[in-house]
Write a protein that holds these residues in place. Structure first.
Motif, short mmCIF file in Angstrom:
data_model
loop_
_atom_site.label_atom_id
_atom_site.label_comp_id
_atom_site.label_asym_id
_atom_site.label_seq_id
_atom_site.Cartn_x
_atom_site.Cartn_y
_atom_site.Cartn_z
N GLY A 81 2.18 2.45 -5.85
CA GLY A 81 1.02 3.14 -6.40
C GLY A 81 -0.10 3.32 -5.41
O GLY A 81 -1.22 3.68 -5.77
N GLY A 82 0.18 3.07 -4.12
CA GLY A 82 -0.83 3.21 -3.09
C GLY A 82 -0.77 4.57 -2.41
O GLY A 82 -0.10 5.49 -2.88
N SER A 83 -1.46 4.64 -1.26
CA SER A 83 -1.54 5.92 -0.56
C SER A 83 -0.98 5.84 0.86
O SER A 83 -1.28 6.68 1.69
CB SER A 83 -3.00 6.39 -0.50
OG SER A 83 -3.80 5.42 0.18
N ASN A 84 -0.20 4.79 1.13
CA ASN A 84 0.35 4.57 2.48
C ASN A 84 -0.75 4.40 3.52
O ASN A 84 -0.60 4.79 4.68
CB ASN A 84 1.27 5.72 2.90
CG ASN A 84 2.59 5.71 2.15
OD1 ASN A 84 3.10 4.65 1.80
ND2 ASN A 84 3.12 6.89 1.89
N GLN A 85 -1.85 3.79 3.10
CA GLN A 85 -2.99 3.59 4.00
C GLN A 85 -2.58 2.75 5.22
O GLN A 85 -2.03 1.67 5.08
CB GLN A 85 -4.14 2.90 3.27
CG GLN A 85 -5.35 2.64 4.14
CD GLN A 85 -6.44 1.92 3.36
OE1 GLN A 85 -6.27 1.61 2.20
NE2 GLN A 85 -7.56 1.65 4.01
N ASP A 118 0.81 -1.22 0.00
CA ASP A 118 0.00 0.00 0.00
C ASP A 118 0.85 1.27 0.00
O ASP A 118 0.31 2.36 0.19
CB ASP A 118 -0.93 0.01 1.23
CG ASP A 118 -1.97 -1.09 1.16
OD1 ASP A 118 -2.32 -1.50 0.04
OD2 ASP A 118 -2.44 -1.54 2.23
N SER A 119 2.15 1.12 -0.21
CA SER A 119 3.02 2.29 -0.19
C SER A 119 2.91 3.08 -1.50
O SER A 119 2.41 2.58 -2.52
CB SER A 119 4.48 1.86 0.01
OG SER A 119 4.95 1.17 -1.14
N VAL A 120 3.40 4.29 -1.46
CA VAL A 120 3.37 5.12 -2.67
C VAL A 120 4.25 4.52 -3.75
O VAL A 120 4.02 4.74 -4.94
CB VAL A 120 3.85 6.56 -2.34
CG1 VAL A 120 2.84 7.26 -1.44
CG2 VAL A 120 5.23 6.55 -1.70
#
Length: 215
Positions: free
Chosen positions: A157-161, A152-154
């Motif tokens: 491609g995630g938002s560090n949720q 979930d990291s940037v």
């Protein structure tokens, strides 16, 4: 509460691995790997100790679910009872470790008894956390937590949720393990007693939370 329980995981595994025969009683992934090493004849590892830890851990969830079902679900007080039972088992293991026949150089009976008591405690706790619906972070295994941090990291491609929460669990186990190793310089009984005290605080927190919800 979950951070505190995660720290207890680190303490318990520090005690059992460093002082009671190189076995994990909280982290069963590690314990199964150690069992494989022992089967292959790796020095200082024991098939019987690893098997005992695994068996005790498997009985723990049975006790945890039975406890939850024996109490009225509407009160939501069974988690406090489960964490309190965990604390009781850890205090019992501290008594065994502190007895004249216990400790790091304990005879087989005392060593195995500590393994059984801590394994039961950790298995019961895992079942309780699972029944609470906390599947990603079960307070004893960090594999999925670490996977979530990366997935979930940037960079993926995630938002560090949830990154702070997940990192908090990792640091809790790490801190508990370090504290356990340091406390072992004094005694295994003290270390397990601290783990029991921490679980007691978590049980009280769970009870107060259930009480506020009930009110």
């Amino acid at each position: 509460m979950l951070f505190g329980l995660s720290a207890v995981t680190g303490i318990v595994d520090a005690v059992c691995y460093l002082a009671f025969g190189h076995v994990f009683t909280a982290n069963m992934t590690g314990n199964v790997v150690l069992l494989g090493f022992a089967v292959a004849g790796a020095e200082s590892l024991s098939v019987s100790r690893s098997m005992t830890a695994l068996a005790a851990f498997l009985v723990g969830p049975v006790l945890g679910v039975r406890l939850a079902r024996s109490m009225r679900s509407s009160t939501n007080r069974w988690p406090a009872a489960a964490f309190g039972s965990e604390a009781g088992l850890l205090f019992m293991s501290a008594m065994v470790a502190g007895s004249p026949s216990g400790g790091a150089d304990a005879p087989s009976a005392s060593t195995y008894l500590v393994i059984v008591l801590t394994g039961l405690a950790m298995g019961m706790r895992n079942a309780t956390i699972r029944r609470l619906g906390e599947r990603e972070v079960n307070t004893t295994v960090l594999t999925m937590t670490l996977t979530g941090i990366g997935a979930d990291s940037v960079f993926a491609g995630g938002s560090n949720q949830g990154v702070l929460r997940r990192v908090g669990f990792v640091m809790s186990v790490l801190t508990g393990a370090a504290a356990g190793a340091l406390l072992l310089r004094y005694s295994a009984a003290l270390t397990l007693g601290v783990a029991g005290a921490a679980s007691t605080v978590c049980a009280i927190a769970a009870y107060l939370d259930a009480q506020s919800r009930h009110d």
